[in-house]
Scaffold this active site. Structure first.
Site, short mmCIF file in Angstrom:
data_model
loop_
_atom_site.label_atom_id
_atom_site.label_comp_id
_atom_site.label_asym_id
_atom_site.label_seq_id
_atom_site.Cartn_x
_atom_site.Cartn_y
_atom_site.Cartn_z
CG HIS A 68 -1.63 6.47 -1.45
ND1 HIS A 68 -0.56 6.56 -2.26
CD2 HIS A 68 -1.92 7.62 -1.17
CE1 HIS A 68 -0.24 7.75 -2.43
NE2 HIS A 68 -1.12 8.38 -1.77
CD GLU A 70 -1.50 1.54 -3.49
OE1 GLU A 70 -2.24 2.29 -2.95
OE2 GLU A 70 -0.84 1.84 -4.49
CB CYS A 98 3.41 6.14 -4.76
SG CYS A 98 3.16 5.89 -3.05
CB CYS A 101 1.81 1.95 -1.82
SG CYS A 101 0.83 3.18 -1.18
#
Lengths: 164, 164
Positions: A68, A70, A98, A101
């Site tokens: 992801h 992040e 999420c 992260c």
């Protein structure tokens, strides 16, 4: 600024301060769509205000479920700083992080998480959980939501409408 | 098997099946302590039963807050498989995963998460949250806890007593 389901900016001036880095995160998000990844982008802003890492969702491209935006900017910034402690840093991401992260932001001791659109399906920073502000954990992050949210939602809507 | 605060094995035979991979995870955990990292180890077990990735906590060594044992084995296995979808795989980890790692297990579509000792301070698979079994998310993992938990706790206790 729109009124969103989620933590509100306490005053618009605070959120407006994050508009420029959020535009950089949105530019990253657009790059993700070019390789078939859901367009989510992030930048990491150092205490002085400069961007020390910028990246976008690379799950499909890399074949890695943890790639992801992040996670990638936190890892980049840690490598650059030579430390996992990123005190004073701000994560700016186009969509609500999420739980994975959001917890990474807590572990990295980030000062602040700023996001655009809420994620009602898997959001870990207000929608399903509020991990950055869980009093049981050993660190808390300030949370600012809804910054340039319409632009983030537009990128997502365009991406999914093209896939249908 | 001990009685633990956390999800119980449904019958001891099920948990005993995971004893061998857990011993491999415990051996990894011991390696973490050698470079000053909290001794937590993990292996990823493919549907056929063989271990496809093994690693340990490398936060201090790598200077990366996301370098938990679970994240590293999920990333290794994804790279090896060429896909972020690790259906049928089992994450075996010596200590309860935090929310970051628990969500990574969900994103990777793991079939099962098996852990040893509970983490009452930051556990994301029973203690503070139960992310692998959150019905609101798009995937659930079976959860087995308490496998070789005493050995996992002993490694942690030895590590922290040496640091004092």
């Amino acid at each position: 600024m729109r009124s969103l389901p989620g933590p509100e900016c306490r005053r618009s001036a605070v959120a407006d301060d994050w508009s420029d880095p959020m535009k950089a995160a949105l530019a990253e998000a657009a790059l993700a769509a070019e390789h078939g990844d859901v367009p989510i982008g992030a930048v990491l802003v150092a205490p002085g205000g400069h961007i020390v890492a910028a990246d976008h969702n690379r799950r499909e491209e890399s074949g890695d479920a943890t790639a992801h935006a992040e996670m990638l900017v936190i890892r980049q910034a840690s490598t650059a700083a030579g430390s996992w402690r990123l005190e004073g840093h701000t994560l700016v991401v186009t969509v609500e992080p999420c739980p994975m992260c959001a917890m990474a932001a807590v572990w990295a001791r980030l000062e602040r998480v700023v996001y655009g659109a809420a994620d009602l399906e898997a959001g870990g920073a207000w929608s399903l959980y509020n991990i950055p502000q869980d009093q049981r954990l050993n660190h808390r992050c300030e949370l600012i939501a809804g910054v340039e949210a319409a632009a983030a939602r537009r990128l997502l809507a365009d991406f999914f409408s093209r896939r249908r």
